[in-house]
Enzyme design. Structure first.
Site, PDB file in Angstrom:
ATOM      1  N   CYS A 116       0.800  -1.120   0.073  1.00  0.00           N
ATOM      2  CA  CYS A 116      -0.030  -0.034   0.002  1.00  0.00           C
ATOM      3  C   CYS A 116       0.875   1.240  -0.091  1.00  0.00           C
ATOM      4  O   CYS A 116       1.973   1.177   0.522  1.00  0.00           O
ATOM      5  CB  CYS A 116      -0.923  -0.098   1.101  1.00  0.00           C
ATOM      6  SG  CYS A 116      -1.777  -1.511   1.542  1.00  0.00           S
TER       7      CYS A 116
ATOM      8  N   ARG B 250       5.092  -0.225  -6.354  1.00  0.00           N
ATOM      9  CA  ARG B 250       5.081  -0.866  -5.203  1.00  0.00           C
ATOM     10  C   ARG B 250       3.960  -2.334  -5.401  1.00  0.00           C
ATOM     11  O   ARG B 250       4.007  -3.137  -4.741  1.00  0.00           O
ATOM     12  CB  ARG B 250       4.550   0.065  -4.020  1.00  0.00           C
ATOM     13  CG  ARG B 250       5.587   1.138  -3.564  1.00  0.00           C
ATOM     14  CD  ARG B 250       5.285   2.056  -2.682  1.00  0.00           C
ATOM     15  NE  ARG B 250       4.705   1.659  -1.544  1.00  0.00           N
ATOM     16  CZ  ARG B 250       5.785   1.308  -0.464  1.00  0.00           C
ATOM     17  NH1 ARG B 250       6.903   1.832  -0.592  1.00  0.00           N
ATOM     18  NH2 ARG B 250       5.599   0.806   0.507  1.00  0.00           N
TER      19      ARG B 250
ATOM     20  N   TRP C 277      -3.085  -2.503  -1.332  1.00  0.00           N
ATOM     21  CA  TRP C 277      -2.828  -4.112  -1.683  1.00  0.00           C
ATOM     22  C   TRP C 277      -3.828  -5.048  -0.666  1.00  0.00           C
ATOM     23  O   TRP C 277      -3.436  -4.783   0.335  1.00  0.00           O
ATOM     24  CB  TRP C 277      -1.457  -4.253  -1.476  1.00  0.00           C
ATOM     25  CG  TRP C 277      -0.833  -5.513  -2.096  1.00  0.00           C
ATOM     26  CD1 TRP C 277      -0.636  -5.853  -3.381  1.00  0.00           C
ATOM     27  CD2 TRP C 277      -0.633  -6.751  -1.600  1.00  0.00           C
ATOM     28  NE1 TRP C 277      -0.172  -7.063  -3.602  1.00  0.00           N
ATOM     29  CE2 TRP C 277      -0.110  -7.738  -2.644  1.00  0.00           C
ATOM     30  CE3 TRP C 277      -0.831  -7.059  -0.009  1.00  0.00           C
ATOM     31  CZ2 TRP C 277       0.148  -8.830  -2.313  1.00  0.00           C
ATOM     32  CZ3 TRP C 277      -0.475  -8.585   0.231  1.00  0.00           C
ATOM     33  CH2 TRP C 277       0.021  -9.422  -0.618  1.00  0.00           C
TER      34      TRP C 277
ATOM     35  N   ASN D 195      -1.834   1.666   6.190  1.00  0.00           N
ATOM     36  CA  ASN D 195      -0.896   0.749   5.689  1.00  0.00           C
ATOM     37  C   ASN D 195      -0.705  -0.185   6.996  1.00  0.00           C
ATOM     38  O   ASN D 195      -0.239   0.305   8.039  1.00  0.00           O
ATOM     39  CB  ASN D 195       0.645   1.078   5.248  1.00  0.00           C
ATOM     40  CG  ASN D 195       0.278   2.021   3.779  1.00  0.00           C
ATOM     41  OD1 ASN D 195      -0.652   2.051   3.372  1.00  0.00           O
ATOM     42  ND2 ASN D 195       1.332   2.305   3.482  1.00  0.00           N
ATOM     43  N   GLY D 196      -0.551  -1.605   6.779  1.00  0.00           N
ATOM     44  CA  GLY D 196      -0.367  -2.458   7.777  1.00  0.00           C
ATOM     45  C   GLY D 196      -1.697  -3.415   8.152  1.00  0.00           C
ATOM     46  O   GLY D 196      -2.515  -3.438   7.249  1.00  0.00           O
TER      47      GLY D 196
ATOM     48  N   GLU E 103      17.947 -17.856  -8.409  1.00  0.00           N
ATOM     49  CA  GLU E 103      17.637 -16.497  -8.660  1.00  0.00           C
ATOM     50  C   GLU E 103      17.147 -16.522 -10.198  1.00  0.00           C
ATOM     51  O   GLU E 103      16.153 -15.902 -10.620  1.00  0.00           O
ATOM     52  CB  GLU E 103      18.962 -15.628  -8.631  1.00  0.00           C
ATOM     53  CG  GLU E 103      18.818 -14.057  -9.252  1.00  0.00           C
ATOM     54  CD  GLU E 103      17.595 -13.268  -8.524  1.00  0.00           C
ATOM     55  OE1 GLU E 103      16.883 -13.886  -7.644  1.00  0.00           O
ATOM     56  OE2 GLU E 103      17.141 -12.423  -8.937  1.00  0.00           O
TER      57      GLU E 103
ATOM     58  N   LYS F 164      13.454 -15.281 -11.395  1.00  0.00           N
ATOM     59  CA  LYS F 164      13.206 -14.089 -12.196  1.00  0.00           C
ATOM     60  C   LYS F 164      12.318 -14.566 -13.420  1.00  0.00           C
ATOM     61  O   LYS F 164      11.246 -13.891 -13.759  1.00  0.00           O
ATOM     62  CB  LYS F 164      14.450 -13.740 -12.950  1.00  0.00           C
ATOM     63  CG  LYS F 164      15.230 -12.948 -12.534  1.00  0.00           C
ATOM     64  CD  LYS F 164      14.908 -11.622 -12.149  1.00  0.00           C
ATOM     65  CE  LYS F 164      14.321 -11.370 -10.866  1.00  0.00           C
ATOM     66  NZ  LYS F 164      14.771 -11.267  -9.538  1.00  0.00           N
TER      67      LYS F 164
ATOM     68  N   GLU G 219       8.217 -15.162 -11.989  1.00  0.00           N
ATOM     69  CA  GLU G 219       7.740 -13.996 -11.332  1.00  0.00           C
ATOM     70  C   GLU G 219       7.235 -13.130 -12.270  1.00  0.00           C
ATOM     71  O   GLU G 219       6.222 -12.536 -12.230  1.00  0.00           O
ATOM     72  CB  GLU G 219       8.415 -13.259 -10.052  1.00  0.00           C
ATOM     73  CG  GLU G 219       9.504 -12.567 -10.664  1.00  0.00           C
ATOM     74  CD  GLU G 219      10.307 -11.888  -9.245  1.00  0.00           C
ATOM     75  OE1 GLU G 219       9.648 -11.644  -8.309  1.00  0.00           O
ATOM     76  OE2 GLU G 219      11.592 -11.498  -9.447  1.00  0.00           O
TER      77      GLU G 219
ATOM     78  N   HIS H 236      18.088 -37.158  -7.016  1.00  0.00           N
ATOM     79  CA  HIS H 236      17.479 -37.504  -5.603  1.00  0.00           C
ATOM     80  C   HIS H 236      16.028 -36.885  -5.879  1.00  0.00           C
ATOM     81  O   HIS H 236      15.366 -36.840  -4.722  1.00  0.00           O
ATOM     82  CB  HIS H 236      17.957 -36.446  -4.424  1.00  0.00           C
ATOM     83  CG  HIS H 236      19.475 -36.978  -4.202  1.00  0.00           C
ATOM     84  ND1 HIS H 236      20.023 -38.082  -3.909  1.00  0.00           N
ATOM     85  CD2 HIS H 236      20.685 -36.470  -4.638  1.00  0.00           C
ATOM     86  CE1 HIS H 236      21.342 -38.210  -3.992  1.00  0.00           C
ATOM     87  NE2 HIS H 236      21.770 -36.959  -4.516  1.00  0.00           N
TER      88      HIS H 236
ATOM     89  N   LYS I 105       6.464  -4.451  -4.685  1.00  0.00           N
ATOM     90  CA  LYS I 105       7.879  -4.041  -4.676  1.00  0.00           C
ATOM     91  C   LYS I 105       8.592  -4.178  -3.209  1.00  0.00           C
ATOM     92  O   LYS I 105       9.500  -4.819  -2.992  1.00  0.00           O
ATOM     93  CB  LYS I 105       8.059  -2.781  -5.265  1.00  0.00           C
ATOM     94  CG  LYS I 105       9.608  -2.214  -5.272  1.00  0.00           C
ATOM     95  CD  LYS I 105      10.403  -3.102  -6.404  1.00  0.00           C
ATOM     96  CE  LYS I 105      11.707  -2.722  -6.617  1.00  0.00           C
ATOM     97  NZ  LYS I 105      12.501  -3.981  -7.323  1.00  0.00           N
TER      98      LYS I 105
HETATM   99  C1  AGP Z   1      12.689  -9.853  -6.603  1.00  0.00           C
HETATM  100  O1  AGP Z   1      12.666  -9.828  -7.925  1.00  0.00           O
HETATM  101  C2  AGP Z   1      11.621 -10.089  -5.774  1.00  0.00           C
HETATM  102  N1  AGP Z   1      10.282  -9.516  -6.490  1.00  0.00           N
HETATM  103  C3  AGP Z   1      11.427 -10.152  -4.457  1.00  0.00           C
HETATM  104  O2  AGP Z   1      12.147 -11.486  -3.917  1.00  0.00           O
HETATM  105  C4  AGP Z   1      12.239  -9.234  -3.741  1.00  0.00           C
HETATM  106  O3  AGP Z   1      13.740  -9.501  -3.866  1.00  0.00           O
HETATM  107  C5  AGP Z   1      12.195  -9.607  -2.023  1.00  0.00           C
HETATM  108  O4  AGP Z   1      10.730  -9.251  -1.669  1.00  0.00           O
HETATM  109  C6  AGP Z   1      13.046  -8.763  -1.041  1.00  0.00           C
HETATM  110  O5  AGP Z   1      12.984  -7.451  -1.125  1.00  0.00           O
HETATM  111  P1  AGP Z   1      13.805  -6.394  -0.417  1.00  0.00           P
HETATM  112  O6  AGP Z   1      15.017  -6.661  -1.184  1.00  0.00           O
HETATM  113  O7  AGP Z   1      13.329  -5.122  -0.671  1.00  0.00           O
HETATM  114  O8  AGP Z   1      14.031  -6.848   0.930  1.00  0.00           O
END
Ligand code: AGP
Length: 592
Positions: A2, A28, A71, A97-98, A470, A474, A477, A493, A587
């Protein structure tokens, strides 16, 4: 998640200003939005589900406005659930927010005493609690502030609230957990949850600490302690970025822009971050034990840091996913160092983890992109990532920056800082070449071929294992293709059961001690009909596609993240998705 923006000033287009600020907070992640202005001592509202898009403010002129991007947590994505929420008397408009942990306990007596609820949110409960507190607070210029503090004290959980009072034209706010920043403009005072919303007006800001409240009136903002009610002197800081840094600058989207900003980010780190790395190396060297933590991409960088510090400096550090770290805290003691990695500096799982660790006597070092964020201010020692604003929901350039800082730290620990800088510059050069030439086109062709497949597997060993995780993150997501990263040795395994003819598997095979074993694993999946995409300095007979990445020693890890970023990007486009705003993601993840 939010976003909040409030304006009290002289411009009669408060609604337009708030809407423009909310657009700056779009990155965000949100699913509905709303704006309230004070007009003729009435709240006038505009609320909608979905994205702001080309929406324009349809509200009367006013010099006071408050807006929110929501959100959803409590209550579905509906227009009545969007913020701001208005009290029964129509005097207050509140955003939040929260999560209010005790909202049920608060709501029942309010319902019994006749308050009318129009939404399913925990937020609306705060509006009515505040309305009740306002009735108890003495009339006067501090009435709203006193009522806000009284209401805020009744809330459990981590919350930031802001409320507009149409009778006084003031905005009051308070926070614990979620961020709030006061922006000091010319003849206007603003309030925002993220400083990108303030950059059109000012770079002079005050970060509210937990347990602080603020009363915003035209041209002034007064800070108070929620517990004691005493007034505090605000500390003014300067935001290190300007609006230009947040613009697209000719790129089609932020993901492309930020992928292409990696070489410049790396060169900036090599040129300016040595003293930060040296200090971090000294802290790591002195600590009794060291834990490196983060979430998502930052967690993958932390895991890569474990390998980099071991290989380059022969130093043992323990990686933990930040959200799991609480279950390992028995080992954290006085003399421990926790190195927390985060782009936003607001990720709640990271903040909670470092709070608990400090409670056990540990020192906290933070490697953070957003200076002034909660983590930045909390840490005993903060290292800036120097990556500039990252607006795409996916972390790309800040992953490269985290790896570079950890690599430089490892080289400083090994008293070879010059070698570290040279490695980072080599990585910058190689990424530039990779993005400029045939290899990017090759990745686009691979995306074309696999865009309709259901799965992608990614394997790597040793320092390439976090890169496998990673790369898979990528891809999944942004394109919503199911992608999984595995330690190469784990294939036999269990995972090998998933391999079917034609399943694509991306193999990270740098020229290091993992090379032969990872290729042996690749051959095994190839024998079961897999389509192999090799990321390695030289081709191999088993590869259906070969993405050549130069051998740069430990710095290869920085470059090897890029094929996955580009592949994810093209897959997203081919499958018709917005690369900057993947569904359901935010974000900065500020709720648990
Ligand atoms: C990254 O592509 C992600 N969307 C997500 O995993 C992100 O890295 C994670 O939420 C941590 O965020 P931060 O680095 O702001 O702590």
């Amino acid at each position: 998640m939010c976003g909040i923006f409030g304006y009290v000033g002289t411009d009669l287009d408060a609604a337009g200003l708030v809407l423009r600020a909310l657009k700056q907070l779009e990155y965000r992640g949100y699913d509905s939005w709303g704006v309230a202005v004070a007009h003729d001592r009435r709240v006038v509202l505009q609320k909608q589900t979905g994205k702001i898009g080309e929406a324009t403010a349809a509200l009367p002129p006013s010099t006071v406005g408050l807006g929110h991007t929501r959100w959803a947590t409590h209550g579905g994505v509906t227009q009545p659930n969007a913020h701001p929420h208005v009290d029964c008397a129509g005097r207050l408009a509140l955003v939040h927010n929260g999560i209010v942990a005790n909202y049920r306990e608060l709501r029942d007596p309010l319902t019994r005493s006749g308050h009318r609820f129009r939404s399913d949110t925990d937020t609306e409960v705060i509006t009515h609690v505040l309305e009740a507190c306002l009735a108890q607070a003495p009339d006067g210029p501090e009435q709203l502030l006193k009522a806000t503090i009284a209401a805020f004290r009744q809330l459990k959980g981590l919350n930031a609230i802001a409320v507009l009072d149409v009778r006084t034209g003031q905005i009051a706010a308070a926070k614990s957990g979620s961020p709030l920043i006061v922006g000091w403009g010319e003849g206007a005072t603003m309030l925002a949850s993220d400083y990108s919303a303030l950059l059109d007006h000012t770079r002079r800001v005050t970060f509210l600490d937990d347990g602080q409240a603020v009363l915003v009136t035209r041209g002034s903002g007064r800070l108070f302690d929620v517990e004691t009610g005493c007034e505090l002197a605000p500390e003014i800081a300067e935001i290190p970025w300007d609006r230009a840094a947040t613009e697209l600058a000719g790129y089609p989207d932020y993901m492309t822009k930020e992928i292409h900003e990696q070489p410049a980010t790396l060169r900036r780190i090599a040129a300016t971050s040595r003293h930060h790395a040296r200090q971090l190396a000294a802290l790591i060297g002195q600590a009794r034990d060291v834990f490196v933590i983060g979430c998502g991409t930052a967690g993958h960088a932390a895991l890569a840091g474990q390998y980099l510090l071991a290989r380059i400096a022969g130093h043992r550090v323990t990686f933990a996913t930040a959200s799991e770290f609480q279950y390992l805290q028995d080992f954290v003691t006085r003399g421990s160092l926790v190195v927390a990695l985060s782009q936003s500096g607001e990720t709640i799982d990271v903040i909670d983890a470092v709070r608990a660790a400090r409670g056990r006597g540990a020192s906290i070092a933070a490697v953070v992109n957003v200076e002034g964020s909660t983590l930045w201010r909390f840490a005993d020692h903060a290292v800036p990532l120097m990556a500039g604003p990252e607006r795409c929901v996916l972390s790309t350039k800040t992953f490269a920056a985290k790896l570079a800082i950890l690599m430089l730290t490892a080289y400083e620990l090994a008293r070879q800082g010059d070698v570290g800088c040279a490695c980072i510059i080599n990585a910058a050069d190689e990424i530039e070449r990779l993005l400029a030439g045939d290899r990017r086109d090759l990745i686009r062709r691979i995306a074309d071929e696999i865009s309709t497949r259901d799965h992608l597997f990614v394997i790597g060993r040793g320092p390439s294992y976090p890169l496998a995780l990673e790369t898979a993150l990528k891809v999944k997501e942004v394109s919503y293709v199911h992608a999984e990263g595995f330690a190469g040795g784990e294939l036999k395994h269990g995972v090998i059961a998933l391999i079917e003819p034609g399943t694509p598997c991306l193999v990270l095979a740098p020229r290091d001690e993992t090379h032969d074993d990872i290729l042996a694993g690749a051959m095994q999946v190839k024998a079961r009909g897999d389509m192999l995409i090799g990321v390695s300095p030289e081709p191999h007979e088993a590869f259906d596609y070969h993405i050549a990445v130069a051998d740069l020693g430990p710095a290869t890890a920085i470059v090897n993240a890029v094929p996955g970023q580009v592949l994810g990007y093209y897959l997203a486009l081919l499958r018709g998705h917005d690369p900057d705003k993947p569904r359901n993601l935010a974000k900065s993840v500020t709720v648990k």
